[in-house]
Scaffold this motif. Structure first.
Motif, PDB file in Angstrom:
ATOM      1  N   ILE A 109      68.918  71.287  31.719  1.00  0.00           N
ATOM      2  CA  ILE A 109      69.600  70.458  30.995  1.00  0.00           C
ATOM      3  C   ILE A 109      68.745  70.757  29.486  1.00  0.00           C
ATOM      4  CG2 ILE A 109      69.533  68.021  30.162  1.00  0.00           C
ATOM      5  CD1 ILE A 109      70.182  67.272  32.832  1.00  0.00           C
ATOM      6  N   ALA A 110      69.623  70.746  28.507  1.00  0.00           N
ATOM      7  CA  ALA A 110      69.011  71.276  27.068  1.00  0.00           C
ATOM      8  C   ALA A 110      69.555  70.144  26.073  1.00  0.00           C
ATOM      9  CB  ALA A 110      69.399  72.633  26.578  1.00  0.00           C
ATOM     10  N   SER A 111      68.775  69.977  25.148  1.00  0.00           N
ATOM     11  CA  SER A 111      69.276  68.975  24.076  1.00  0.00           C
ATOM     12  C   SER A 111      69.046  69.563  22.875  1.00  0.00           C
ATOM     13  CB  SER A 111      68.116  67.675  24.257  1.00  0.00           C
ATOM     14  OG  SER A 111      68.497  66.573  23.347  1.00  0.00           O
ATOM     15  N   PHE A 112      69.920  69.050  21.772  1.00  0.00           N
ATOM     16  CA  PHE A 112      70.039  69.819  20.601  1.00  0.00           C
ATOM     17  C   PHE A 112      70.229  68.609  19.502  1.00  0.00           C
ATOM     18  CE2 PHE A 112      71.682  72.656  23.482  1.00  0.00           C
ATOM     19  CZ  PHE A 112      71.567  73.820  23.075  1.00  0.00           C
ATOM     20  N   GLN A 113      69.404  68.810  18.384  1.00  0.00           N
ATOM     21  CA  GLN A 113      69.356  67.890  17.416  1.00  0.00           C
ATOM     22  C   GLN A 113      69.904  68.250  15.980  1.00  0.00           C
ATOM     23  OE1 GLN A 113      65.368  66.423  16.509  1.00  0.00           O
ATOM     24  NE2 GLN A 113      66.119  64.495  15.406  1.00  0.00           N
ATOM     25  N   THR A 114      70.463  67.441  15.161  1.00  0.00           N
ATOM     26  CA  THR A 114      70.745  67.846  13.810  1.00  0.00           C
ATOM     27  C   THR A 114      69.360  67.717  13.178  1.00  0.00           C
ATOM     28  OG1 THR A 114      72.882  66.920  13.904  1.00  0.00           O
ATOM     29  CG2 THR A 114      71.677  67.110  11.489  1.00  0.00           C
ATOM     30  N   PRO A 115      68.617  68.672  12.154  1.00  0.00           N
ATOM     31  CA  PRO A 115      67.600  68.550  11.549  1.00  0.00           C
ATOM     32  C   PRO A 115      67.424  67.333  10.879  1.00  0.00           C
ATOM     33  CG  PRO A 115      68.388  70.649  11.234  1.00  0.00           C
ATOM     34  CD  PRO A 115      69.407  69.786  11.816  1.00  0.00           C
ATOM     35  N   ALA A 116      66.128  66.464  10.791  1.00  0.00           N
ATOM     36  CA  ALA A 116      66.036  65.207  10.300  1.00  0.00           C
ATOM     37  C   ALA A 116      64.437  65.069   9.891  1.00  0.00           C
ATOM     38  CB  ALA A 116      66.394  64.107  11.327  1.00  0.00           C
ATOM     39  N   GLN A 117      64.307  64.264   8.963  1.00  0.00           N
ATOM     40  CA  GLN A 117      62.950  63.967   8.340  1.00  0.00           C
ATOM     41  C   GLN A 117      62.431  62.811   9.039  1.00  0.00           C
ATOM     42  OE1 GLN A 117      61.714  65.835   5.759  1.00  0.00           O
ATOM     43  NE2 GLN A 117      63.429  67.134   6.017  1.00  0.00           N
ATOM     44  N   GLY A 118      61.144  62.862   9.127  1.00  0.00           N
ATOM     45  CA  GLY A 118      60.249  61.555   9.660  1.00  0.00           C
ATOM     46  C   GLY A 118      58.755  61.848   9.741  1.00  0.00           C
ATOM     47  N   LEU A 119      58.333  61.375  10.825  1.00  0.00           N
ATOM     48  CA  LEU A 119      56.831  61.359  11.029  1.00  0.00           C
ATOM     49  C   LEU A 119      56.600  63.054  11.434  1.00  0.00           C
ATOM     50  CD1 LEU A 119      56.175  58.456  13.556  1.00  0.00           C
ATOM     51  CD2 LEU A 119      55.887  58.541  11.322  1.00  0.00           C
ATOM     52  N   ASP A 120      55.492  63.423  11.011  1.00  0.00           N
ATOM     53  CA  ASP A 120      54.889  64.901  11.037  1.00  0.00           C
ATOM     54  C   ASP A 120      53.411  65.066  11.069  1.00  0.00           C
ATOM     55  OD1 ASP A 120      54.724  67.775  10.647  1.00  0.00           O
ATOM     56  OD2 ASP A 120      56.507  67.665   9.431  1.00  0.00           O
ATOM     57  N   HIS A 121      53.038  65.620  12.184  1.00  0.00           N
ATOM     58  CA  HIS A 121      51.768  66.057  12.481  1.00  0.00           C
ATOM     59  C   HIS A 121      51.584  67.060  13.548  1.00  0.00           C
ATOM     60  CE1 HIS A 121      51.865  63.137  15.771  1.00  0.00           C
ATOM     61  NE2 HIS A 121      50.762  63.929  16.278  1.00  0.00           N
ATOM     62  N   GLN A 122      50.663  67.533  13.753  1.00  0.00           N
ATOM     63  CA  GLN A 122      50.388  68.822  14.803  1.00  0.00           C
ATOM     64  C   GLN A 122      49.102  68.841  15.116  1.00  0.00           C
ATOM     65  OE1 GLN A 122      51.643  72.540  12.558  1.00  0.00           O
ATOM     66  NE2 GLN A 122      49.530  73.060  13.459  1.00  0.00           N
ATOM     67  N   ALA A 123      48.686  69.384  16.260  1.00  0.00           N
ATOM     68  CA  ALA A 123      47.448  69.686  16.595  1.00  0.00           C
ATOM     69  C   ALA A 123      47.148  70.962  15.909  1.00  0.00           C
ATOM     70  CB  ALA A 123      47.533  69.900  18.210  1.00  0.00           C
ATOM     71  N   PRO A 124      45.918  71.339  15.353  1.00  0.00           N
ATOM     72  CA  PRO A 124      45.475  72.448  14.556  1.00  0.00           C
ATOM     73  C   PRO A 124      45.363  73.601  15.515  1.00  0.00           C
ATOM     74  CG  PRO A 124      43.505  70.865  14.839  1.00  0.00           C
ATOM     75  CD  PRO A 124      44.765  70.249  15.278  1.00  0.00           C
ATOM     76  N   MET A 125      45.614  74.857  14.796  1.00  0.00           N
ATOM     77  CA  MET A 125      45.622  76.040  15.678  1.00  0.00           C
ATOM     78  C   MET A 125      44.043  76.248  15.778  1.00  0.00           C
ATOM     79  SD  MET A 125      47.164  79.828  15.119  1.00  0.00           S
ATOM     80  CE  MET A 125      46.334  80.487  13.867  1.00  0.00           C
ATOM     81  N   PRO A 126      43.800  76.541  17.116  1.00  0.00           N
ATOM     82  CA  PRO A 126      42.163  76.996  17.190  1.00  0.00           C
ATOM     83  C   PRO A 126      41.778  78.229  16.389  1.00  0.00           C
ATOM     84  CG  PRO A 126      43.522  77.517  19.137  1.00  0.00           C
ATOM     85  CD  PRO A 126      44.243  76.915  18.358  1.00  0.00           C
ATOM     86  N   GLU A 127      40.342  78.190  16.264  1.00  0.00           N
ATOM     87  CA  GLU A 127      39.953  79.590  15.635  1.00  0.00           C
ATOM     88  C   GLU A 127      39.739  80.481  16.770  1.00  0.00           C
ATOM     89  OE1 GLU A 127      39.326  80.404  12.471  1.00  0.00           O
ATOM     90  OE2 GLU A 127      39.892  78.579  11.694  1.00  0.00           O
ATOM     91  N   VAL A 128      40.388  81.752  16.762  1.00  0.00           N
ATOM     92  CA  VAL A 128      40.370  83.019  17.606  1.00  0.00           C
ATOM     93  C   VAL A 128      40.281  83.994  17.009  1.00  0.00           C
ATOM     94  CG1 VAL A 128      41.462  81.291  19.388  1.00  0.00           C
ATOM     95  CG2 VAL A 128      42.930  83.089  18.029  1.00  0.00           C
ATOM     96  N   PRO A 129      39.937  85.183  17.467  1.00  0.00           N
ATOM     97  CA  PRO A 129      40.326  86.681  16.857  1.00  0.00           C
ATOM     98  C   PRO A 129      41.928  86.813  16.582  1.00  0.00           C
ATOM     99  CG  PRO A 129      38.822  86.701  18.814  1.00  0.00           C
ATOM    100  CD  PRO A 129      39.308  85.469  18.724  1.00  0.00           C
ATOM    101  N   ARG A 130      41.690  87.180  15.571  1.00  0.00           N
ATOM    102  CA  ARG A 130      43.428  87.736  15.009  1.00  0.00           C
ATOM    103  C   ARG A 130      43.700  88.849  15.717  1.00  0.00           C
ATOM    104  NH1 ARG A 130      45.585  83.715  12.352  1.00  0.00           N
ATOM    105  NH2 ARG A 130      47.155  84.899  11.387  1.00  0.00           N
TER     106      ARG A 130
END
Length: 289
Positions: A109-130
């Motif tokens: 089962i897959a769900s699709f959404q029209t792009p929308a504005q709203g709350l926005d945060h994320q977990a930071p990317m950890p420091e690892v070798p490039r």
């Protein structure tokens, strides 16, 4: 990008270019399957691609959940039937059945959404070798006394380059029993443009390494004698638009293993630190006692 042929990318595009076989019915061909069964990520990507064909281009996928029901037969094309469950003002839902020999091998089962504005945060990317600070897979093999040809067509046919921050588990267990790892992954050649295609390709590659933290936690490798593994289900959430034209970092962990099953989770970051997707997959692990 890496040097060498981009034929594996061309082959991947052929596999993801589904043929129409009737109203909301499609047929997909199979990628090279050296182990005698279809790679689960291929079926996930084809099912998602089939669903996208029944949704307007203004609604990208935001999530899917699929159950692997049977091993796929690489000698037989996959029939994909899409059921339109709902089209609302902002969201659309689709059910996809991937069928071979008259029986489903994957249900999604897959769900699709029209792009929308709203709350926005994320977990930071950890420091690892490039990626450029890490050895290539061929260099890892050489360090272990192997040559790329030792893996034959399996290595040469891969459309993606992987660079493990920790040691890879293809040939030997890791030096430490820890339930986490990080892997950089990118296509070996540029993909055709299109956010829907790039999301489908990311779904394909999301099945590569997400279960490895379970192996790493128990001192196992993919080549552990007598071990049997199988993917059971796979869920993915797309948080932000995907442009898979550079390295993506997969930050992976296994919070639990029990009942001959292991759970793998992965946060997927673009090279600039944007969290683009999260993946969860449970796999079966049967290890000789």
């Amino acid at each position: 990008m890496t040097t060498g042929s981009d034929v594996p990318i061309d082959e991947l595009m052929r596999v993801l270019a589904l043929e129409e076989a009737g109203e909301d019915q499609y047929v997909g061909q199979n990628y090279h399957a050296p182990h005698g069964r279809i790679f689960g990520g291929q079926v996930l990507a084809q099912a998602l691609a089939a669903a996208t064909k029944t949704v307007g281009g203004d609604r990208p996928p935001h999530s899917f959940h699929g159950y692997f029901l049977r091993p796929g037969d690489p000698s037989v094309p996959i029939e994909l039937a899409v059921e339109r469950l709902r089209d609302g003002r902002s969201f659309s839902a689709r059910r996809v059945q991937a069928v071979q020999h008259g029986q489903p091998i994957l249900s999604m089962i897959a769900s699709f959404q029209t792009p929308a504005q709203g709350l926005d945060h994320q977990a930071p990317m950890p420091e690892v070798p490039r990626p450029h600070e890490l050895p290539t897979f061929s260099e890892r093999l050489a360090e272990a006394g192997h040559r790329p040809d030792d893996l034959g067509p399996l290595l040469r046919s891969q459309p993606f380059e992987l660079r493990h921050v920790q040691s890879p588990l293809f040939l030997a267990p890791g030096p430490e029993k820890v339930a986490e790892q990080a892997v950089w992954i990118r296509p070996i050649a540029p993909l055709p443009p299109g956010p829907l295609l790039h999301a489908v390709v990311l779904a394909y590659v999301s099945d590569y390494t997400v279960l490895e933290p379970t192996l790493r936690a128990h001192g196992l490798a993919w080549t552990t004698p007598g071990m049997k593994t199988a993917s059971l289900d796979h869920a993915m959430w797309f948080h932000r638009p995907v442009t898979f034209d550079d390295w993506f970092l997969f930050v992976e962990e296994s919070p639990s293993a029990s009942g001959a099953r292991g759970l793998g989770l992965a946060r997927i970051y673009s090279a600039d630190g944007t969290l683009v997707a999260t993946v969860g997959q449970e796999g079966m692990f049967r290890v000789p006692q």
